[in-house]
Every structure is written in C-alpha cells, then in structure tokens.
Enzyme design. Sequence first.
Site, mmCIF file in Angstrom:
data_model
loop_
_atom_site.group_PDB
_atom_site.id
_atom_site.type_symbol
_atom_site.label_atom_id
_atom_site.label_comp_id
_atom_site.label_asym_id
_atom_site.label_seq_id
_atom_site.Cartn_x
_atom_site.Cartn_y
_atom_site.Cartn_z
ATOM 1 N N TYR A 155 112.409 3.459 19.887
ATOM 2 C CA TYR A 155 113.017 2.258 20.463
ATOM 3 C C TYR A 155 114.190 1.746 19.646
ATOM 4 O O TYR A 155 115.183 1.276 20.205
ATOM 5 C CB TYR A 155 111.974 1.142 20.600
ATOM 6 C CG TYR A 155 110.994 1.429 21.711
ATOM 7 C CD1 TYR A 155 111.305 1.108 23.027
ATOM 8 C CD2 TYR A 155 109.790 2.070 21.462
ATOM 9 C CE1 TYR A 155 110.425 1.406 24.062
ATOM 10 C CE2 TYR A 155 108.907 2.364 22.493
ATOM 11 C CZ TYR A 155 109.236 2.034 23.785
ATOM 12 O OH TYR A 155 108.385 2.339 24.818
ATOM 13 N N GLU A 194 108.263 8.068 24.751
ATOM 14 C CA GLU A 194 108.665 6.724 25.207
ATOM 15 C C GLU A 194 110.056 6.421 24.689
ATOM 16 O O GLU A 194 110.364 6.715 23.536
ATOM 17 C CB GLU A 194 107.737 5.618 24.673
ATOM 18 C CG GLU A 194 106.367 5.584 25.283
ATOM 19 C CD GLU A 194 105.498 4.457 24.722
ATOM 20 O OE1 GLU A 194 106.037 3.429 24.262
ATOM 21 O OE2 GLU A 194 104.264 4.630 24.736
ATOM 22 N N ASN A 235 107.867 8.331 20.106
ATOM 23 C CA ASN A 235 108.349 7.133 20.793
ATOM 24 C C ASN A 235 109.477 6.548 19.957
ATOM 25 O O ASN A 235 109.303 6.320 18.761
ATOM 26 C CB ASN A 235 107.241 6.081 20.922
ATOM 27 C CG ASN A 235 106.117 6.531 21.855
ATOM 28 O OD1 ASN A 235 106.230 7.557 22.519
ATOM 29 N ND2 ASN A 235 105.052 5.762 21.895
ATOM 30 N N HIS A 273 95.318 4.634 24.176
ATOM 31 C CA HIS A 273 96.493 3.765 24.140
ATOM 32 C C HIS A 273 95.987 2.333 23.907
ATOM 33 O O HIS A 273 96.152 1.457 24.739
ATOM 34 C CB HIS A 273 97.317 3.903 25.419
ATOM 35 C CG HIS A 273 98.760 3.501 25.273
ATOM 36 N ND1 HIS A 273 99.814 4.352 25.581
ATOM 37 C CD2 HIS A 273 99.321 2.352 24.851
ATOM 38 C CE1 HIS A 273 100.973 3.717 25.357
ATOM 39 N NE2 HIS A 273 100.702 2.491 24.924
ATOM 40 N N ARG A 284 103.363 10.386 32.211
ATOM 41 C CA ARG A 284 102.474 10.151 31.074
ATOM 42 C C ARG A 284 101.691 8.863 31.325
ATOM 43 O O ARG A 284 102.299 7.807 31.523
ATOM 44 C CB ARG A 284 103.290 10.055 29.778
ATOM 45 C CG ARG A 284 102.468 9.640 28.591
ATOM 46 C CD ARG A 284 103.221 9.689 27.266
ATOM 47 N NE ARG A 284 102.332 9.169 26.244
ATOM 48 C CZ ARG A 284 102.535 8.053 25.526
ATOM 49 N NH1 ARG A 284 103.662 7.371 25.657
ATOM 50 N NH2 ARG A 284 101.642 7.642 24.673
ATOM 51 N N GLU A 344 100.682 6.005 19.034
ATOM 52 C CA GLU A 344 101.148 5.120 17.967
ATOM 53 C C GLU A 344 100.037 4.594 17.061
ATOM 54 O O GLU A 344 99.765 3.384 17.020
ATOM 55 C CB GLU A 344 101.928 3.939 18.562
ATOM 56 C CG GLU A 344 103.130 4.355 19.390
ATOM 57 C CD GLU A 344 104.012 3.167 19.801
ATOM 58 O OE1 GLU A 344 103.651 2.018 19.506
ATOM 59 O OE2 GLU A 344 105.063 3.402 20.398
HETATM 60 C C1 FCB Z 1 105.232 0.926 22.534
HETATM 61 C C2 FCB Z 1 103.931 1.069 23.282
HETATM 62 C C3 FCB Z 1 104.051 0.835 24.763
HETATM 63 C C4 FCB Z 1 105.010 -0.279 25.089
HETATM 64 C C5 FCB Z 1 106.317 -0.096 24.369
HETATM 65 C C6 FCB Z 1 107.357 -1.137 24.690
HETATM 66 O O1 FCB Z 1 104.965 0.574 21.204
HETATM 67 O O2 FCB Z 1 103.385 2.345 23.077
HETATM 68 O O3 FCB Z 1 102.766 0.622 25.284
HETATM 69 O O4 FCB Z 1 104.420 -1.482 24.818
HETATM 70 O O5 FCB Z 1 106.095 -0.063 22.992
#
Ligand code: FCB
Length: 444
Positions: A290, A348, A288, A118, A74, A163
Amino acid sequence: MAFPRDFLWGAATSAYQIEGSPLEGGAGPSIWHRFSHTPGKIRNGDTGDVACDHYRRWREDIALMRELGINAYRFSISWSRLMPGGRGKANPPGRDFYSRLIDALLEAGIRPMATLYHWDLPAELDDAGGWVNRDSLHWFADYAETAFRAFGDRIPLWATFNEPWMTSDSGYRTGAHAPGHRSTAEAARAAHHILCGHGAAVERFRATARGEIGLVVNLEPKHPATDDARDTAAARRADAYMNRQYLDPIFFGAYPVELRELFGADWPLHDLKDFEWIRRPIDFLGVNYYSRGVTRDDPGDPPIRASRTSVEGAERTGIGWEVYPDGMREILAWVKSRYGDIPLYVTENGAAYEDSAPADGVVEDPRRVSFFERHLDAVAAAIAEGVDVRGYFAWSLLDNFEWAYGYSQRFGLVHVDFATQQRIIKRSGLFYREVARSNGAARG
Ligand code: FCB
C-alpha cells in the site's frame, strides 16, 4: 509484453469485511464479531453484521466479477463458519457456502485463491488464549486440514495467513485490532505461533491436497526520514520488525538477530525445532503493498524505537497513506534479491478515497484510476527487472468493512450503497476491466 501470459488479474476480499450474517447457519462468533460489538472500538460503532451481505448475494458478486473480466478472485474462509468453536468437525452449512462459491467461481472461469486466516479467529479460541497459546498452531493446522479436505480438490492457490504482522502488532501490541490486547510479550509470542501454524498447515497441505500454497505478508520499504544516522538505524529496525521478522524465519529458518535485542525479556526462547516447521518450502509468496514507511528514530516508542512519519506535501489517499508507486517495484525487487526467485503475487494493492456519488450508472474516481495505473507500471517495472510476478489482485472488489475504520473508507472497484446493497462499478473498475482484458497493455 510487460506481463507474462497466464498472468492473474484478480480482486481480493476477506470474509469478515464482506460476508455479513456472521452467525448464520450455526457459525460461531469470531474475535472481530466480538470486537466490533465492543463500544468504542470501531469508527461510528460500525460492525460486520451486514457488511456487503455477500453471504446472501454471492451469486450477484460473481456476476460482477465476470463483468469486470477478472480471471482470479482472492477471498478468505471464515474459520468460525467452517468450525464454529474453532475445533472439531466441519459445520455443514458453512462448508456448503464456500463449496458453492468455489464451484460457481470455477464455472465462471475465475481462479480462486483462498486465504485461511484473514484475522477472524473463532472467539472460543480467543477465550483459550488465542495466538498467545502455543496450542493455537495445532488448532490452526487442524482447521487448515479440514479446509483442504473439503475444498482442496478445487482450489489451486492457498494462502495460510494474511499479514501476520498486523495480527501480532495491531491485535496484540497496540490493540487497534481484535482481540485488542496491549502487550509486547504477547505480540512476539503470537507472531511465533502464527509462523509455526503456517508451517504446520503447509505440512498438512502436502499430505492432503494438490495445488500451491504460500502466505501473504504486507511489506513496506522502510526509508529513513532524514539522512541522520539515527533515522537510518531506525528504518533498519522497522524493516526487521515488519518485513524480516516474518520472511527470514520462512526462508532462512531464523529471526533477524536485532529483534531479540530490541524485545529484551519480552522475546521468547524459541525451540529450534520450530524452525524446521516454519521453513517448510512454500510455492509462492503473496505481497500486499500500500505504501512505504518513512521512519524516524523515536526513543519513546518501544520496543522498536522507530515511528512512522510523513513527508510534507506528499500525495496521500483518503485514508492518509502516502501514494508511493515506486515502493511496489522496490519491495518486489527486494524480495527477490534477499530471498531468491520465489514466484510472487501482488495479493493486495489499492486506495481508499471519498468517492463522489454515483451518477449515470457510474462512480467517477479518477484518483483511484491514477493510483492503479502508476502501481501497475511499478509491477511491470519489477517484471522487467526479472522479478517473477505471476498475478495482481486489486484491493478490493467491493467497498467494505475496513476494520477499525468501519465503513468510512472505500477501497472498492465496485461502489456499494450500504443502505440498499446496490452495487455500481466505478470508473476504476471499468479501467481495470480493460487492463485485464488486454493483459496489462491498456494500463494508461
Ligand atoms: C490490508 C488488509 C485488508 C484491507 C487493506 C486495506 O492490511 O489485509 O483486509 O483492510 O489492508
């Protein structure tokens, strides 16, 4: 088998974070080029001028992908490389750069997923009002169509935006990201124009290209910090703002009602016809993930009056984000239960740690290995619950320019020495190779 056959095992990057040479070949400056050259905006004064020098080393980087055994990649297309001022005809050197990259990926048996936006808006469009200007939806649709015509025959998977919440919230409300504005009213307008631009691009896609199109959102389960009713309500508001603000219009054709109340006079009057655009069917959703958002009531933080807090003693990555693998399962299952059975990709997921120096040709990063193991288990758990997850992209292929953090946060499966541009696969990269090779069986 925990993962379906044909599952995509990929890694992700974005243009401004890895390419470098932002003005080469007639490319125009983007808002990130401008922002990173504005003193005080980026840690250590870092810029994306060189980054991973991927603009020149892309062949080497595809060789690395082969070594990692991934079957998908990607990346994002830089709008101002393809159309320097954001409008008009395609810039041949920019088009050729991506064209060669795509051909080489296909030749290597790696399926490309291209993100159109992006975060790197052409600076000239920012001068014309950026995403706050309603025309931005047409600028974006025209750019998207140019990309579909140039590469649509070879790219099976497209994402319109990465995002949108980050662009609206960090770009226009808090100002931590480019273009660095601080206005709640602008944030609401930008979000809406992005969603309209998304829908307009989906419409152009159906008319000009084959393949599948969707968008990428960053989602977080919002958990109240305590069981006080005020925190529970705050967590609901935070969920409306970050998660449902983007997905409800796309799947239901309407914003969550509470947003209008929260934003008050800053909430724009929306033309109902816009939602016909916004809710054009998409083929997949990229998620995404995290961390989760532990949330407490905070009357001092308008318009949502909710702030992020941390759980004492929680495990954290180097950037400070709580490690919370079950949130991956929870959010994937939530998407299915709220929006239905749409194919999902984890577009992500990853962790920044302060890695030790390379020794004997490898970087030992046990905490990142463990982060991936546990999050892949959570993806497997979601699949076992019946969620249609079709692929997983580790963030990131390479250590890179982490936005306002500059080069201080390393997320790569591959270590980059920014002084020499030498790349070394980390232990987590070797681990991921085994995972990809065994279709997830070797995840620990
Ligand atoms: C996300 C972004 C990516 C990267 C990660 C850690 O929010 O999409 O570009 O910065 O965080």
